[in-house]
Design an enzyme around this catalytic site. Structure first.
Site, short mmCIF file in Angstrom:
data_model
loop_
_atom_site.label_atom_id
_atom_site.label_comp_id
_atom_site.label_asym_id
_atom_site.label_seq_id
_atom_site.Cartn_x
_atom_site.Cartn_y
_atom_site.Cartn_z
N LYS A 84 -18.10 -0.39 4.98
CA LYS A 84 -18.61 -1.63 4.25
C LYS A 84 -20.16 -1.46 3.89
CE LYS A 84 -17.38 -6.06 3.16
NZ LYS A 84 -16.83 -7.64 3.59
N GLU A 117 0.66 -1.30 0.05
CA GLU A 117 0.14 -0.24 0.13
C GLU A 117 0.82 1.32 -0.11
OE1 GLU A 117 -2.65 -3.21 1.89
OE2 GLU A 117 -0.61 -2.63 2.16
N PHE A 174 -12.25 -6.93 13.44
CA PHE A 174 -11.16 -7.33 12.74
C PHE A 174 -10.73 -6.33 11.77
CE2 PHE A 174 -9.29 -9.70 8.82
CZ PHE A 174 -8.33 -10.10 9.48
N GLN A 175 -9.51 -5.90 11.55
CA GLN A 175 -8.91 -4.94 10.73
C GLN A 175 -9.80 -3.72 10.85
OE1 GLN A 175 -8.39 -6.70 6.93
NE2 GLN A 175 -6.40 -7.42 7.28
N MET A 189 24.09 9.99 4.01
CA MET A 189 23.81 11.52 4.56
C MET A 189 24.10 11.42 6.09
SD MET A 189 23.36 14.43 4.03
CE MET A 189 22.61 14.94 2.38
#
Length: 567
Positions: free
Chosen positions: A163, A51, A113-114, A481
């Site tokens: 959803k 993602e 969940f999630q 760096m």
């Protein structure tokens, strides 16, 4: 007419002339992906490896094309994996609409969940967030989100659909309205007023005052900031600089806003700024900053910044005025509109003595000869081999500064780099987005071995979509760096910066079905570039350089702009 809620989301994307979406599916967003299946001939979906890669790709697409980027992700970890990309877009004012889906209404707030409160998480790093509970609001929310992302100072917006809003039997009223029309609807106009989204028309009195200040100046300096690039105001800025006949310093985000090879260009300003830019800032009597936020990498010591000058700030965002550097005058408005009004009022000026003092201080970036491969040789080879309009996407670190110092960026969107957030791993995703949005242009991704490790899995995306992106790894076996700071400031305490470990980047490229080559000298680099340009697929060049190569010049953070640690 009545259509499915998910269908309305797709139709709203088409309203906004979206033809490319980057993303990664999951459980809660499956209804949306099921609808996307019906639109695959109109909306091209790019499946990335992660993602975060999708978020950077949508960002790179937006920066390089000037359009709004779009990114999909599912709930929970899918959504939180976007946050680095959202913050990157926010800090650099890049217009991206992030679309996520969450658990259903009956599961919300139950640690399902999630489940995660992504609108709450993203609120500080977006222009706006929307949690959509009612499918009937989909058209208005979608239209508002794109208007917010693109209008005024651009930036990211997040829409989170529950959803149950996307259930396939959810039907809503919908009428197709092209974005050129829906931006003028009552709801969008009200939104623009309430959120201050519309760029204000510059005050003509403020314009006239600056015209007077310019007439009195003997040593003017102009700073080209990211607002010139985001506002696609490069033509107006060039006319302004040439009328003023003044040196032009360019910020990291301003790359491409003014031609890097123009006779008035003094190069980068700030921590790794050129001697010409930093000295000009210290000695000018009028400093005009256009679309520049005076970050701590530019105004390292705000109280002494341009201490001999009247400071004028031109910006679309009123909140930036006097935030970091106190100004003597400011003009609120888009860079393009302010510069148009200024150019109408300005006569032609000439500042030969001032230019004769500053412009000779410009340093040509060194290209060391010899058997040992150097950053200068690498970049010189690239510049000579690729077309002049090549898009360059960088990660963050030494290679980023070397690339910006060496290349002459000519147009907005040619340089893609994480200037504000400093996101390691940004470059490959951004390069993918740029290539998708600009299929006819060569795209080069410059990176360090530390940065490349972070998102090198996006080589899978490069391979699958047959994107001939050239990745050039400045491989010095260290976090370059950070090591440079440790060398100069931390008494050579090289704590946890040595990268004496895998992978073998050439074998990694081959594992993903791409080509790669390790190079140790200029001749090998030239040969690898020619092969990369002609092979028609993604290519990784592993450039072996010395661990102690440094970015020059350098001014320490918090120091006076002309107190160079390195020259």
């Amino acid at each position: 007419m009545k259509i499915r809620a998910t269908q309305a989301i797709m139709e709203c994307l088409l309203e906004q002339e979206v033809d490319t979406v980057f993303g990664y599916p999951g459980g809660t967003i499956l209804n949306l992906y099921d609808e996307l299946y019906n639109y695959q001939d109109k909306i091209h979906h790019v499946l990335t490896a992660h993602e975060q890669g999708a978020s950077h790709a949508a960002d790179g697409y937006a920066r390089s094309t000037g359009k709004v980027g779009v990114c999909f992700a599912t709930s929970g970890p899918g959504a939180t994996n976007l946050t680095t990309g959202i913050a990157t877009a926010y800090m650099d004012s890049s217009p991206v609409v992030f679309i996520t889906c969450n658990v259903s209404e009956n599961l919300l707030g139950k640690d399902s969940f999630q489940e995660v409160d992504i609108t709450g998480i993203a609120m500080p790093i977006t222009k706006a967030t929307y949690l959509v509970r009612d499918p009937q609001t989909i058209p208005d929310v979608m239209r508002q989100a794109f208007a917010v992302a693109a209008t005024g100072r651009p930036g990211p917006v997040l829409i989170d659909f529950l959803k149950n809003v996307t259930f396939l039997n959810a039907m809503i009223d919908y009428e197709f309205i092209p974005w050129t029309q829906n931006r003028s609807t009552d709801s969008i106009r009200e939104l623009a007023v309430s959120h201050g989204l519309k760029a204000p028309e510059p005050d003509l009195g403020d314009i006239d005052k600056l015209v007077e200040m310019i007439a009195q100046a003997q040593r003017p300096l102009i700073i080209c900031g990211g607002g010139v690039v985001r506002g696609r105001a490069d033509k107006q800025f060039r006319e302004f600089a040439e009328k003023l006949d003044a040196p032009v310093a360019i910020t990291v985000m301003g790359g491409g806003g003014f031609p890097g090879a123009h006779p008035l260009t003094t190069g980068m300003i700030g921590m790794h700024g050129s001697q010409a830019s930093n000295v000009a800032c210290n000695e000018c009597d009028l400093l005009i900053a256009v679309g520049c936020r005076f970050s701590d990498r530019v105004a390292l010591q705000p109280e002494s910044f341009a201490s001999q000058a009247k400071i004028v700030h031109i910006d679309i965002d009123r909140s930036e005025i006097d935030k970091n550097v106190l100004t003597d005058h400011h003009i609120i408005g888009s860079a393009k509109r302010v510069l148009e009004l200024l150019n109408q009022r300005l006569p032609q000026y000439s500042h030969p003595e001032w230019k004769a003092h500053i412009l000779p201080l410009r340093e040509k970036q060194p290209v060391e000869e010899g058997e040992k491969l150097t950053p200068g040789q690498i970049l010189d080879c690239i510049q000579k081999a690729v077309p002049h309009d090549t898009i360059v996407a960088t990660d963050v670190g030494q290679h980023q500064m070397w690339s910006i110092q060496h290349f002459h960026f000519e147009y907005p969107g040619q340089l893609l780099t994480s200037g504000g957030f400093g996101t390691m791993g940004f470059g490959l995703g951004a390069a993918i987005g740029a290539k998708m949005g600009n299929p006819d242009k060569v795209v080069v991704h410059t990176t360090g071995d530390g940065c490349f490790r972070m998102n090198c899995h996006e080589l899978a995306t490069v391979q699958y979509y047959n994107l001939p992106i050239i990745t050039v790894v400045f491989n010095n076996g260290t976090l370059g760096m950070v090591r440079q700071w440790q060398h100069l400031i931390y008494n050579e305490h090289y704590s946890q910066t040595t990268l004496d470990r895998g992978p073998d980047f050439v074998k990694l490229a081959e594992a993903y079905g791409l080509k790669g080559k390790r190079v140790t000298n200029r001749a090998e680099m030239e040969a690898a570039l020619q092969e990369a340009l002609s092979c028609g697929c993604g290519y990784v060049i592993d450039c072996q350089i010395d661990m102690d190569e440094m970015v020059r010049p350098m001014v320490a953070g918090g120091a006076h702009i002309t107190d160079f640690l390195l020259k």
